[in-house]
Design a protein around this motif. Structure first.
Motif, PDB file in Angstrom:
ATOM      1  N   TYR A 190      -7.750  -0.477 -68.655  1.00 22.19           N
ATOM      2  CA  TYR A 190      -9.039  -1.027 -68.967  1.00 22.19           C
ATOM      3  C   TYR A 190      -9.142  -2.136 -67.738  1.00 22.19           C
ATOM      4  N   CYS A 191      -9.905  -2.034 -66.879  1.00 25.15           N
ATOM      5  CA  CYS A 191     -10.384  -2.958 -65.894  1.00 25.15           C
ATOM      6  C   CYS A 191     -11.573  -4.092 -66.116  1.00 25.15           C
ATOM      7  N   THR A 192     -11.523  -5.081 -66.115  1.00 23.42           N
ATOM      8  CA  THR A 192     -12.591  -6.006 -66.421  1.00 23.42           C
ATOM      9  C   THR A 192     -12.800  -6.761 -65.222  1.00 23.42           C
ATOM     10  N   TRP A 193     -14.197  -7.056 -65.018  1.00 19.53           N
ATOM     11  CA  TRP A 193     -14.772  -7.816 -63.972  1.00 19.53           C
ATOM     12  C   TRP A 193     -15.869  -8.647 -64.611  1.00 19.53           C
ATOM     13  N   GLN A 194     -15.572 -10.148 -64.390  1.00 20.81           N
ATOM     14  CA  GLN A 194     -16.176 -11.110 -64.769  1.00 20.81           C
ATOM     15  C   GLN A 194     -17.605 -11.304 -64.192  1.00 20.81           C
ATOM     16  N   VAL A 195     -18.561 -11.422 -64.592  1.00 24.50           N
ATOM     17  CA  VAL A 195     -20.071 -11.412 -64.067  1.00 24.50           C
ATOM     18  C   VAL A 195     -20.853 -12.485 -64.648  1.00 24.50           C
ATOM     19  N   ASP A 196     -22.020 -12.868 -63.935  1.00 21.57           N
ATOM     20  CA  ASP A 196     -22.890 -13.858 -64.545  1.00 21.57           C
ATOM     21  C   ASP A 196     -23.235 -13.540 -66.145  1.00 21.57           C
ATOM     22  N   GLY A 197     -22.872 -14.212 -66.881  1.00 19.86           N
ATOM     23  CA  GLY A 197     -23.583 -13.910 -68.400  1.00 19.86           C
ATOM     24  C   GLY A 197     -22.513 -12.969 -69.261  1.00 19.86           C
ATOM     25  N   GLY A 198     -21.341 -12.464 -68.823  1.00 25.54           N
ATOM     26  CA  GLY A 198     -20.700 -11.712 -69.556  1.00 25.54           C
ATOM     27  C   GLY A 198     -19.612 -11.029 -68.605  1.00 25.54           C
ATOM     28  N   GLU A 199     -19.025  -9.854 -69.122  1.00 24.56           N
ATOM     29  CA  GLU A 199     -18.010  -9.115 -68.249  1.00 24.56           C
ATOM     30  C   GLU A 199     -18.292  -7.660 -68.473  1.00 24.56           C
ATOM     31  N   MET A 200     -17.867  -6.717 -67.532  1.00 24.35           N
ATOM     32  CA  MET A 200     -17.786  -5.500 -67.402  1.00 24.35           C
ATOM     33  C   MET A 200     -16.489  -5.006 -67.840  1.00 24.35           C
ATOM     34  N   VAL A 201     -16.426  -3.963 -68.664  1.00 25.12           N
ATOM     35  CA  VAL A 201     -14.901  -3.416 -68.931  1.00 25.12           C
ATOM     36  C   VAL A 201     -15.214  -1.861 -68.315  1.00 25.12           C
ATOM     37  N   VAL A 202     -14.341  -1.178 -67.697  1.00 31.17           N
ATOM     38  CA  VAL A 202     -14.067   0.261 -67.444  1.00 31.17           C
ATOM     39  C   VAL A 202     -12.796   0.700 -68.096  1.00 31.17           C
ATOM     40  N   ARG A 203     -13.162   1.869 -68.499  1.00 32.17           N
ATOM     41  CA  ARG A 203     -11.695   2.299 -69.197  1.00 32.17           C
ATOM     42  C   ARG A 203     -11.603   3.769 -68.429  1.00 32.17           C
ATOM     43  N   VAL A 204     -10.438   3.820 -68.244  1.00 35.09           N
ATOM     44  CA  VAL A 204      -9.966   5.091 -67.230  1.00 35.09           C
ATOM     45  C   VAL A 204      -8.809   5.745 -67.942  1.00 35.09           C
ATOM     46  N   SER A 205      -9.166   6.845 -68.113  1.00 36.33           N
ATOM     47  CA  SER A 205      -8.084   7.828 -68.522  1.00 36.33           C
ATOM     48  C   SER A 205      -6.975   8.370 -67.628  1.00 36.33           C
ATOM     49  N   ASN A 206      -5.707   8.064 -68.129  1.00 35.74           N
ATOM     50  CA  ASN A 206      -4.751   8.161 -67.014  1.00 35.74           C
ATOM     51  C   ASN A 206      -3.990   9.206 -67.177  1.00 35.74           C
ATOM     52  N   VAL A 207      -4.822  10.248 -67.901  1.00 33.26           N
ATOM     53  CA  VAL A 207      -4.014  12.026 -68.262  1.00 33.26           C
ATOM     54  C   VAL A 207      -4.484  12.676 -67.215  1.00 33.26           C
ATOM     55  N   GLU A 208      -3.614  13.695 -66.786  1.00 31.02           N
ATOM     56  CA  GLU A 208      -3.650  14.665 -65.798  1.00 31.02           C
ATOM     57  C   GLU A 208      -4.922  15.534 -66.186  1.00 31.02           C
ATOM     58  N   PRO A 209      -5.638  16.323 -65.355  1.00 27.34           N
ATOM     59  CA  PRO A 209      -4.929  16.223 -63.947  1.00 27.34           C
ATOM     60  C   PRO A 209      -5.270  15.073 -62.884  1.00 27.34           C
ATOM     61  N   ALA A 210      -6.561  14.354 -63.291  1.00 29.63           N
ATOM     62  CA  ALA A 210      -6.637  13.363 -62.391  1.00 29.63           C
ATOM     63  C   ALA A 210      -7.216  12.170 -63.419  1.00 29.63           C
ATOM     64  N   PRO A 211      -7.181  10.794 -63.048  1.00 32.52           N
ATOM     65  CA  PRO A 211      -7.934   9.732 -63.814  1.00 32.52           C
ATOM     66  C   PRO A 211      -9.400   9.869 -63.689  1.00 32.52           C
ATOM     67  N   ARG A 212      -9.910   9.368 -64.731  1.00 31.43           N
ATOM     68  CA  ARG A 212     -11.542   9.679 -64.802  1.00 31.43           C
ATOM     69  C   ARG A 212     -11.836   8.650 -65.655  1.00 31.43           C
ATOM     70  N   VAL A 213     -12.942   7.853 -65.393  1.00 32.73           N
ATOM     71  CA  VAL A 213     -13.777   6.775 -66.353  1.00 32.73           C
ATOM     72  C   VAL A 213     -14.344   7.554 -67.517  1.00 32.73           C
ATOM     73  N   THR A 214     -13.692   7.069 -68.785  1.00 34.96           N
ATOM     74  CA  THR A 214     -14.304   7.629 -69.919  1.00 34.96           C
ATOM     75  C   THR A 214     -15.325   6.661 -70.694  1.00 34.96           C
ATOM     76  N   GLU A 215     -15.059   5.293 -70.401  1.00 35.16           N
ATOM     77  CA  GLU A 215     -16.001   4.460 -71.146  1.00 35.16           C
ATOM     78  C   GLU A 215     -16.418   3.206 -70.249  1.00 35.16           C
ATOM     79  N   PHE A 216     -17.537   2.694 -70.610  1.00 37.63           N
ATOM     80  CA  PHE A 216     -18.031   1.687 -69.616  1.00 37.63           C
ATOM     81  C   PHE A 216     -19.042   0.872 -70.547  1.00 37.63           C
ATOM     82  N   THR A 217     -18.561  -0.399 -70.659  1.00 36.93           N
ATOM     83  CA  THR A 217     -19.220  -1.479 -71.473  1.00 36.93           C
ATOM     84  C   THR A 217     -19.652  -2.791 -70.555  1.00 36.93           C
ATOM     85  N   PHE A 218     -20.685  -3.220 -71.074  1.00 32.01           N
ATOM     86  CA  PHE A 218     -21.163  -4.687 -70.154  1.00 32.01           C
ATOM     87  C   PHE A 218     -21.826  -5.491 -71.295  1.00 32.01           C
ATOM     88  N   GLN A 219     -20.903  -6.673 -71.629  1.00 34.53           N
ATOM     89  CA  GLN A 219     -21.330  -7.643 -72.499  1.00 34.53           C
ATOM     90  C   GLN A 219     -21.103  -9.022 -72.029  1.00 34.53           C
TER      91      GLN A 219
END
Length: 297
Positions: A268-297
């Motif tokens: 889970y990678c988190t960025w602080q932005v004005d008024g909240g934060e963004m969270v990106v979930r990346v699956s680390n399972v083979e064959p390659a990492p891929r973003v599976t969820e994105f939230t902005f709150q």
């Protein structure tokens, strides 16, 4: 007088009674008129045939084939055979070469300025004739001086017609990874195939070294592709659900450095932005990492 004598006298009397008219003198044969004589008649016929043939021949002349000069009426329209030579031009959405490079070498399909460094992607046409290919090269400059360069993927790994057109560069971005400068690149393979998998390079200040894309790299490239509006890059970096979640949110202008933490096959990678934060979930399972969820709150 016997009967025999009587018959003889009667035959003699009948013979004397037969009068044979004198033979008439036959007139001399008349000469045929000159126009009815055989030789003259044949010559006249030949002249008549010739007289009819000349107009027909003259009328048919334009339609007869001349092996040296074909009739213009039937001349095939001039055609230009297709050429496999690809002109080297500067894309309307790309800046021309800088740092001493020339247009004859290829084109710059994308550029990026970050701090004191200038990054650009050069596309150079390959030698293939049937399907022209291109070699893409990442170049790092500083103050007009080239510091390092590296071929992206393999030589001639891309199609020239795809990479040289507007949109040939899907993504070019950089970020800091614990003090290490990292560059992420995606190149358009073709309109139907979409963008390439991510290429990631570490820049030491003097060299560019390729490395496999890690989950944190995918998270950083996902956010930058979202901010740049590169939907084609998002299709490779994220699931359709995560890409749709990002498309429903307006990207912020400024975001803090990502903080990433791992948990059970994902990070889970988190960025602080004005008024909240963004969270990106990346699956680390083979064959390659891929973003599976994105939230902005």
């Amino acid at each position: 007088m016997s009967i025999e004598q009587m018959l003889r006298e009667n035959l003699e009397a009948a013979a004397e009674a037969i009068v044979v008219p004198p033979a008439k003198e036959m007139p001399a044969p008349r000469a045929l008129p000159i126009w009815r004589r055989p030789l003259v008649f044949a010559a006249a016929g030949a002249l008549a045939v010739l007289g009819l043939s000349v107009p027909i021949f003259l009328m048919a002349g334009p339609f007869m084939d001349d092996p040296q000069e074909p009739a213009a009426t039937f001349a095939a329209p001039a055609t230009t055979s297709p050429t496999t030579t690809v002109p080297i031009v500067v894309s309307t959405t790309s800046a021309p070469f800088v740092g001493g490079s020339t247009e004859e070498e290829g084109i710059a399909i994308g550029e990026l300025d970050r701090d004191t460094h200038h990054y650009r992607i050069i596309a150079v046409p390959g030698d293939e004739e049937e399907a022209p290919t291109a070699t893409a090269t990442l170049v790092v400059d500083s103050a007009g001086e080239e510091l390092a360069r590296a071929v992206i993927g393999e030589p001639s790994a891309f199609f020239w017609h795809s990479i040289s057109e507007p949109g040939g560069l899907c993504l070019l971005t950089t970020w800091d990874d614990g003090g290490q400068e990292v560059i992420g690149v995606q190149i358009l393979l073709s309109p139907s195939l979409g963008c390439s998998d991510p290429y990631v390079y570490e820049f030491s200040g003097e060299t560019l070294v390729a490395r496999p894309a890690e989950a944190a790299d995918i998270a950083n490239m996902f956010v930058e592709a979202w901010r740049q509006g590169s939907d084609a890059a998002l299709e490779i970096l994220a699931t359709p659900e995560a890409a749709a979640q990002a498309a429903a949110i307006e990207p912020p202008e400024v975001a803090s450095q990502a903080q990433c933490e791992g948990a059970a096959g994902s990070i889970y990678c988190t960025w602080q932005v004005d008024g909240g934060e963004m969270v990106v979930r990346v699956s680390n399972v083979e064959p390659a990492p891929r973003v599976t969820e994105f939230t902005f709150q």
